[in-house]
Design a protein around this motif. Structure first.
Motif, short mmCIF file in Angstrom:
data_model
loop_
_atom_site.label_atom_id
_atom_site.label_comp_id
_atom_site.label_asym_id
_atom_site.label_seq_id
_atom_site.Cartn_x
_atom_site.Cartn_y
_atom_site.Cartn_z
N TYR A 197 -15.45 -67.67 43.08
CA TYR A 197 -16.57 -68.39 43.69
C TYR A 197 -17.78 -67.48 43.86
O TYR A 197 -18.93 -67.92 43.70
CB TYR A 197 -16.15 -68.98 45.04
CG TYR A 197 -15.37 -70.27 44.91
CD1 TYR A 197 -15.98 -71.40 44.37
CD2 TYR A 197 -14.05 -70.35 45.30
CE1 TYR A 197 -15.26 -72.60 44.24
CE2 TYR A 197 -13.33 -71.54 45.17
CZ TYR A 197 -13.95 -72.65 44.65
OH TYR A 197 -13.26 -73.82 44.51
N ASN A 201 -21.20 -68.48 42.16
CA ASN A 201 -22.43 -68.66 42.94
C ASN A 201 -23.54 -67.73 42.45
O ASN A 201 -24.71 -68.12 42.41
CB ASN A 201 -22.15 -68.40 44.43
CG ASN A 201 -21.26 -69.47 45.04
OD1 ASN A 201 -21.26 -70.61 44.59
ND2 ASN A 201 -20.50 -69.10 46.06
N GLU A 204 -24.98 -69.24 39.34
CA GLU A 204 -25.85 -70.39 39.64
C GLU A 204 -27.21 -69.93 40.17
O GLU A 204 -28.25 -70.49 39.82
CB GLU A 204 -25.16 -71.29 40.67
CG GLU A 204 -23.98 -72.06 40.11
CD GLU A 204 -23.32 -72.93 41.16
OE1 GLU A 204 -23.84 -72.96 42.30
OE2 GLU A 204 -22.32 -73.57 40.85
N ARG A 205 -27.21 -68.88 41.00
CA ARG A 205 -28.47 -68.36 41.51
C ARG A 205 -29.33 -67.78 40.38
O ARG A 205 -30.54 -67.94 40.37
CB ARG A 205 -28.22 -67.28 42.57
CG ARG A 205 -27.72 -67.84 43.90
CD ARG A 205 -27.86 -66.80 44.99
NE ARG A 205 -27.00 -65.64 44.73
CZ ARG A 205 -25.74 -65.53 45.14
NH1 ARG A 205 -25.19 -66.52 45.85
NH2 ARG A 205 -25.04 -64.46 44.88
#
Length: 209
Positions: A197, A201, A204-205
């Motif tokens: 995760y 994450n 995605e950032r």
């Protein structure tokens, strides 16, 4: 457990579950492929069409069983490709997608190779529409189909090789899988979901930026 807690639990288990499914598919692919080779391989006599035809007709059930095992192996590898894409996409979505493309392309090419195994069964049963060909010609065509299957399969292996190199690179860059990726590790351990995760994450950032 509330609905929100159940959804959160599913979300936490999802990457590990998919990694374990990938491991199970990989194990099934390996086992089924070995069974297919062991079942069908000994029936083929190199450069001897008559002996090969005799072996296939005398062991038709075994030959069909080998075909079925190879088919299961191919379908299992589709599962490997799909679930490994999900597991590795936090590392690099584009490279993971490219690896999946080569994997599915390899399966498609391998499917053509596996289907060619049915050609000898059609030819050697000598249906009425094949009466224009002699027994020797039918046997020769059967062996040629089996040799073609081998050549086509090696083409598919090139695609599998590119996929495996890509997966190896992605695994080396990941923070949630061991550097040496074993089927048993995926099946039992799955992955480190916290790090999965974190890396997802972070990816995605990066996309948003």
């Amino acid at each position: 457990m509330s609905k929100a807690e159940m959804m959160e639990h599913f979300r936490e288990e999802s990457p590990r579950l998919k990694a374990r499914i990938a491991g199970a598919c990989w194990l099934l692919c390996i086992v089924a492929g070995m069974v297919g080779f062991i079942a069908g391989g000994p029936l083929i006599v190199a450069n001897d069409a008559a002996a090969t035809a005799t072996n296939i007709l005398a062991n038709e059930s075994l030959f069909r069983f080998g075909f079925a095992a190879n088919l299961i192996s191919g379908l299992s590898y589709v599962g490997v490709t799909v679930f490994m894409y999900y597991v590795l996409k936090p590392v690099s979505r584009s490279l993971s997608l490219l690896a999946a493309f080569f994997g599915l392309a390899g399966v498609a090419i391998g499917g053509v190779a596996w289907v060619s195994n049915l050609v000898p069964l059609t030819l050697l049963h000598g249906d009425q529409y094949l009466s224009a060909l002699t027994a020797s010609q039918l046997q020769a065509l059967s062996l040629a189909a089996l040799k073609l299957q081998t050549h086509v399969f090696f083409i598919g292996m090139v695609f599998f090789g590119i996929q495996c190199i890509s997966i190896g690179y992605l695994v080396a860059r990941s923070s949630f899988l061991p550097r040496i990726l074993l089927t048993v590790w995926l099946l039992i351990k799955g992955l480190n979901e916290q790090r999965w995760y974190e890396q997802a994450n972070a990816a995605e950032r990066t996309i948003l930026i």
